[in-house]
Design a protein around this motif. Structure first.
Motif, PDB file in Angstrom:
ATOM      1  N   LEU A 129      16.144  -1.277  53.916  1.00  0.00           N
ATOM      2  CA  LEU A 129      17.593  -1.129  54.003  1.00  0.00           C
ATOM      3  C   LEU A 129      18.113  -0.301  52.833  1.00  0.00           C
ATOM      4  CD1 LEU A 129      18.431  -4.853  54.830  1.00  0.00           C
ATOM      5  CD2 LEU A 129      18.068  -2.976  56.447  1.00  0.00           C
ATOM      6  N   ARG A 130      19.084   0.574  53.131  1.00  0.00           N
ATOM      7  CA  ARG A 130      19.703   1.417  52.118  1.00  0.00           C
ATOM      8  C   ARG A 130      21.211   1.201  52.145  1.00  0.00           C
ATOM      9  NH1 ARG A 130      15.306   3.636  54.223  1.00  0.00           N
ATOM     10  NH2 ARG A 130      14.057   5.107  53.048  1.00  0.00           N
ATOM     11  N   LYS A 131      21.862   1.467  50.999  1.00  0.00           N
ATOM     12  CA  LYS A 131      23.314   1.411  50.915  1.00  0.00           C
ATOM     13  C   LYS A 131      23.838   2.832  50.752  1.00  0.00           C
ATOM     14  CE  LYS A 131      24.139  -1.028  47.328  1.00  0.00           C
ATOM     15  NZ  LYS A 131      24.681  -1.855  46.255  1.00  0.00           N
ATOM     16  N   MET A 132      24.900   3.145  51.521  1.00  0.00           N
ATOM     17  CA  MET A 132      25.548   4.446  51.398  1.00  0.00           C
ATOM     18  C   MET A 132      27.002   4.224  50.992  1.00  0.00           C
ATOM     19  SD  MET A 132      23.995   6.403  54.695  1.00  0.00           S
ATOM     20  CE  MET A 132      23.276   7.936  54.165  1.00  0.00           C
ATOM     21  N   ASN A 133      27.524   5.132  50.189  1.00  0.00           N
ATOM     22  CA  ASN A 133      28.874   5.016  49.669  1.00  0.00           C
ATOM     23  C   ASN A 133      29.887   5.495  50.705  1.00  0.00           C
ATOM     24  OD1 ASN A 133      31.331   6.055  48.190  1.00  0.00           O
ATOM     25  ND2 ASN A 133      30.234   5.088  46.498  1.00  0.00           N
ATOM     26  N   ILE A 134      30.877   4.688  50.979  1.00  0.00           N
ATOM     27  CA  ILE A 134      31.887   5.005  51.989  1.00  0.00           C
ATOM     28  C   ILE A 134      32.719   6.222  51.589  1.00  0.00           C
ATOM     29  CG2 ILE A 134      33.808   3.539  51.209  1.00  0.00           C
ATOM     30  CD1 ILE A 134      32.449   3.565  54.764  1.00  0.00           C
TER      31      ILE A 134
ATOM     32  N   ASP B 242      20.208  15.849  50.352  1.00  0.00           N
ATOM     33  CA  ASP B 242      19.106  14.906  50.470  1.00  0.00           C
ATOM     34  C   ASP B 242      19.760  13.544  50.708  1.00  0.00           C
ATOM     35  OD1 ASP B 242      16.575  13.646  50.195  1.00  0.00           O
ATOM     36  OD2 ASP B 242      16.870  13.407  48.047  1.00  0.00           O
ATOM     37  N   VAL B 243      18.977  12.541  51.082  1.00  0.00           N
ATOM     38  CA  VAL B 243      19.535  11.208  51.318  1.00  0.00           C
ATOM     39  C   VAL B 243      19.232  10.272  50.152  1.00  0.00           C
ATOM     40  CG1 VAL B 243      19.500   9.148  52.803  1.00  0.00           C
ATOM     41  CG2 VAL B 243      19.518  11.428  53.828  1.00  0.00           C
ATOM     42  N   ASP B 244      17.980   9.863  50.013  1.00  0.00           N
ATOM     43  CA  ASP B 244      17.639   8.859  49.001  1.00  0.00           C
ATOM     44  C   ASP B 244      17.826   9.410  47.591  1.00  0.00           C
ATOM     45  OD1 ASP B 244      17.003   6.774  50.781  1.00  0.00           O
ATOM     46  OD2 ASP B 244      15.050   7.686  51.169  1.00  0.00           O
ATOM     47  N   GLY B 245      18.682   8.729  46.827  1.00  0.00           N
ATOM     48  CA  GLY B 245      18.986   9.154  45.472  1.00  0.00           C
ATOM     49  C   GLY B 245      20.196  10.068  45.387  1.00  0.00           C
ATOM     50  N   VAL B 246      20.699  10.517  46.537  1.00  0.00           N
ATOM     51  CA  VAL B 246      21.901  11.356  46.585  1.00  0.00           C
ATOM     52  C   VAL B 246      22.990  10.639  47.380  1.00  0.00           C
ATOM     53  CG1 VAL B 246      22.877  13.545  47.394  1.00  0.00           C
ATOM     54  CG2 VAL B 246      20.632  13.517  46.287  1.00  0.00           C
TER      55      VAL B 246
ATOM     56  N   GLY C 277      19.153   5.258  45.676  1.00  0.00           N
ATOM     57  CA  GLY C 277      17.711   5.391  45.482  1.00  0.00           C
ATOM     58  C   GLY C 277      16.946   4.091  45.553  1.00  0.00           C
ATOM     59  N   THR C 278      17.647   2.985  45.733  1.00  0.00           N
ATOM     60  CA  THR C 278      16.938   1.719  45.862  1.00  0.00           C
ATOM     61  C   THR C 278      16.772   1.379  47.336  1.00  0.00           C
ATOM     62  OG1 THR C 278      18.962   0.399  45.741  1.00  0.00           O
ATOM     63  CG2 THR C 278      17.808   0.818  43.675  1.00  0.00           C
ATOM     64  N   VAL C 279      15.756   0.612  47.620  1.00  0.00           N
ATOM     65  CA  VAL C 279      15.476   0.178  48.979  1.00  0.00           C
ATOM     66  C   VAL C 279      15.272  -1.329  48.946  1.00  0.00           C
ATOM     67  CG1 VAL C 279      13.883   0.363  50.925  1.00  0.00           C
ATOM     68  CG2 VAL C 279      14.364   2.373  49.551  1.00  0.00           C
ATOM     69  N   THR C 280      15.960  -2.045  49.833  1.00  0.00           N
ATOM     70  CA  THR C 280      15.742  -3.471  49.995  1.00  0.00           C
ATOM     71  C   THR C 280      14.774  -3.639  51.160  1.00  0.00           C
ATOM     72  OG1 THR C 280      17.976  -3.956  49.225  1.00  0.00           O
ATOM     73  CG2 THR C 280      16.855  -5.683  50.485  1.00  0.00           C
ATOM     74  N   VAL C 281      13.674  -4.308  50.909  1.00  0.00           N
ATOM     75  CA  VAL C 281      12.665  -4.501  51.946  1.00  0.00           C
ATOM     76  C   VAL C 281      12.786  -5.924  52.472  1.00  0.00           C
ATOM     77  CG1 VAL C 281      10.210  -4.399  52.480  1.00  0.00           C
ATOM     78  CG2 VAL C 281      11.161  -2.854  50.760  1.00  0.00           C
TER      79      VAL C 281
END
Length: 176
Positions: free
Chosen positions: A38-43, A19-23, A27-31
């Motif tokens: 906008l979402r942040k993903m871990n490198i 899954d994407v959001d929360g995984v 799980g946070t979204v900047t509007v």
């Protein structure tokens, strides 16, 4: 009857589904003021996803979200099986496994919330981040020691690849 350790499933995994959001995100979204989310993903998750693709694992994303920026990021990692807007995740899972000729017992799925439960109940190795919803924590065979978006995907990918002899030992020295 004693529950099997999740480790007995690691050797059989050929397919990694997330899954994407929360995984893959926390799980946070900047509007933004324009309404963009906008979402942040871990490198480090990204590095492990790319390593799995490069070693020939089936890597798939099934998400209810529809953000095209997420698709572009994942495509940049070499992932080609990306299903966004999948609100009936079990239907998408079944179609994907039929297409790839993969058995459920060879699938690891990591989800974090109630829409993931039907898939988590079907796959060989159900996984979740440590900050998953209570209902998900109750049913998963493996609960990562890491939160979603903070390396939980890398945690499970690394374990599968290490057990199967596909995780280059230099990866740990360079990136952990």
């Amino acid at each position: 009857m004693e529950e099997k350790s999740y480790k007995v499933y690691l050797n059989d995994i050929t397919t990694l589904i997330f899954d994407v959001d929360g995984v893959l995100t926390d799980g946070t979204v900047t509007v933004t003021s324009s309404g963009e989310m906008l979402r942040k993903m871990n490198i480090k998750d990204g590095y492990a996803l790319k390593a799995a693709v490069n070693k020939g694992y089936n890597v798939c994303i099934i998400s209810g979200g529809t953000n095209e920026g997420v698709r572009k990021r994942l495509q940049g990692l070499g992932i080609t099986d990306i299903f966004l807007g999948a609100h009936q995740k079990i239907v998408q899972l079944e179609a994907y496994l039929t297409q790839k000729n993969v058995k459920l017992e060879h699938v690891l799925y990591m989800g974090d919330d109630i829409p993931d439960i039907p898939v988590l109940k079907q796959v060989g190795l159900s996984c979740c981040p440590q900050d998953a919803a209570y209902e998900v924590l109750e049913i998963c065979k493996y609960i990562s020691h890491v939160d979603g978006g903070k390396g939980a995907a890398r945690d499970v990918i690394r374990q599968v690849m290490k057990v199967q002899g596909n995780w280059d030992q230099d990866f740990d020295a360079k990136y952990d």
